[in-house]
Design an enzyme around this catalytic site. Structure first.
Site, PDB file in Angstrom:
ATOM      1  N   HIS A  19      -5.455 -10.692 -41.596  1.00  0.00           N
ATOM      2  CA  HIS A  19      -5.240 -10.593 -39.956  1.00  0.00           C
ATOM      3  C   HIS A  19      -6.362 -10.866 -38.970  1.00  0.00           C
ATOM      4  CE1 HIS A  19      -1.426  -8.157 -41.533  1.00  0.00           C
ATOM      5  NE2 HIS A  19      -1.335  -9.491 -41.180  1.00  0.00           N
ATOM      6  N   HIS A  42       6.767 -15.792 -45.552  1.00  0.00           N
ATOM      7  CA  HIS A  42       6.975 -14.595 -46.589  1.00  0.00           C
ATOM      8  C   HIS A  42       6.760 -13.400 -45.465  1.00  0.00           C
ATOM      9  CE1 HIS A  42       6.385 -17.595 -49.766  1.00  0.00           C
ATOM     10  NE2 HIS A  42       7.204 -16.805 -50.388  1.00  0.00           N
ATOM     11  N   SER A 100       2.118  -9.203 -40.215  1.00  0.00           N
ATOM     12  CA  SER A 100       1.738 -10.562 -39.326  1.00  0.00           C
ATOM     13  C   SER A 100       2.941 -11.023 -38.364  1.00  0.00           C
ATOM     14  CB  SER A 100       1.503 -11.845 -40.251  1.00  0.00           C
ATOM     15  OG  SER A 100       0.656 -11.274 -41.360  1.00  0.00           O
ATOM     16  N   GLU A 118      12.033 -14.372 -45.027  1.00  0.00           N
ATOM     17  CA  GLU A 118      11.938 -13.208 -45.782  1.00  0.00           C
ATOM     18  C   GLU A 118      13.102 -13.349 -46.786  1.00  0.00           C
ATOM     19  OE1 GLU A 118      10.911 -10.463 -48.249  1.00  0.00           O
ATOM     20  OE2 GLU A 118       9.633 -11.228 -46.844  1.00  0.00           O
ATOM     21  N   ASP A 143      14.211 -18.501 -49.044  1.00  0.00           N
ATOM     22  CA  ASP A 143      12.723 -18.990 -49.712  1.00  0.00           C
ATOM     23  C   ASP A 143      12.015 -19.549 -48.789  1.00  0.00           C
ATOM     24  OD1 ASP A 143      10.576 -19.687 -51.245  1.00  0.00           O
ATOM     25  OD2 ASP A 143      11.867 -20.793 -52.701  1.00  0.00           O
ATOM     26  N   GLY A 144      11.109 -19.337 -48.256  1.00  0.00           N
ATOM     27  CA  GLY A 144       9.962 -19.855 -47.338  1.00  0.00           C
ATOM     28  C   GLY A 144       9.451 -21.143 -47.888  1.00  0.00           C
ATOM     29  N   ASP A 164       1.883 -16.672 -47.574  1.00  0.00           N
ATOM     30  CA  ASP A 164       1.416 -15.400 -48.193  1.00  0.00           C
ATOM     31  C   ASP A 164       2.356 -14.675 -49.018  1.00  0.00           C
ATOM     32  OD1 ASP A 164       0.296 -12.893 -48.382  1.00  0.00           O
ATOM     33  OD2 ASP A 164       1.055 -12.005 -46.484  1.00  0.00           O
TER      34      ASP A 164
END
Length: 280
Positions: A19, A42, A100, A118, A143-144, A164
């Site tokens: 971050h 994600h 995030s 997500e 699915d990202g 991520d």
């Protein structure tokens, strides 16, 4: 991957590193008036309560953000990060940790857009409840890695992508590299941030080298180690952030932040850091 819940690890040393880098990038993106897109492959639940059962089970935040909370000697990049966390804890007590999406959300301007992926059903529901009604935000249960393809390039031709994954499956490493290779081909000028765990596995050790091969236009690699390798070969030693097309000034900020974090978050004298960059 469907079983992974970030709430068990929220606010730990890995979140601190991730971050700080994310906020540094977004601050520099906002220096220009032109709109940009923030894409999170994600996204997790978006925000977390530290008093809840999952966060308390391991209480990893105590050796992460918890060690920074009362400090007065924070380097500028760390101070900017802690200030953002404090904004979510108005009474001064550390009870909420923004993920995030939440941190990015407060940095976005009216002209910017956020796209969140997500896959986990519960976390997606929490994420959608918070962000799903925002006009400039789109939340997808998908699915990202696969969904990223349709997002690039963004209409504004400016964008930040955070990748991520949980890395619970060894296949995550290959999927990450494949998705990033495709993304850079579609949108070469995008800023891509990759978080990865520092483990004693070949996949983890080789990942930075694989990412460097995808970054001909320049990269930055920051690694924060907080624990020594274990004899059994397991356990998280630290984590890294790899940035493709890092904005100007990010490396300079991390030069003072990383050594301080290594001293402050390191366990039993094991703290160390790595900062390297390449600009052709």
């Amino acid at each position: 991957m469907l079983a992974y819940r970030h709430a068990f690890h929220v606010g730990n040393h890995a979140d601190v590193l991730k971050h700080i880098v994310l906020l540094g990038v977004l601050e520099r993106m906002a220096a220009k008036d032109k709109a940009y897109w923030y894409i999170d492959t994600h996204a997790g639940a978006g925000s977390y309560q530290l008093g809840e059962r999952m966060a308390q089970r391991l209480a990893e935040y105590e050796t992460g953000i918890g060690r920074l909370w009362g400090r007065k000697d924070l380097p500028p990049a760390v101070a900017a990060y802690v200030e953002q966390i404090r904004a979510f804890n108005a009474d001064g007590a550390l009870r909420t940790y923004p993920g995030s999406p939440a941190l990015a959300g407060v940095m976005l301007r009216p002209q910017d857009r956020m796209r969140l992926f997500e896959l986990h059903t519960t976390d997606h529901r929490l994420l959608a409840n918070t962000w799903g009604q925002q006009a400039h935000v789109e939340v997808r249960q998908a699915d990202g890695f696969a969904g990223l393809k349709a997002m690039l390039p963004p209409p504004s031709r400016r964008g930040v992508v955070l990748l991520d994954p949980s890395y619970e499956l060894s296949s995550d490493y290959g999927q990450l590299v494949a998705a990033l290779r495709d993304a850079v081909t579609r949108f070469a000028t995008g800023v891509y941030l990759v978080w990865y765990p520092q483990l004693q596995s070949l996949e983890s050790i080789r990942l930075p080298k694989r990412l460097k091969a995808l970054s001909p236009a320049g990269w930055l690699h920051a690694q924060l180690t907080v624990a020594a390798p274990r004899d059994d070969g397991f356990g998280l030693m630290g984590s890294g952030m790899f940035v493709i097309n890092p904005p100007f000034g990010l490396q300079e900020n991390l030069k003072t932040a990383l050594p301080w974090l290594a001293r402050t978050l390191g366990q039993d004298g094991a703290g160390k850091h790595l900062l390297e960059a390449h600009t052709p």
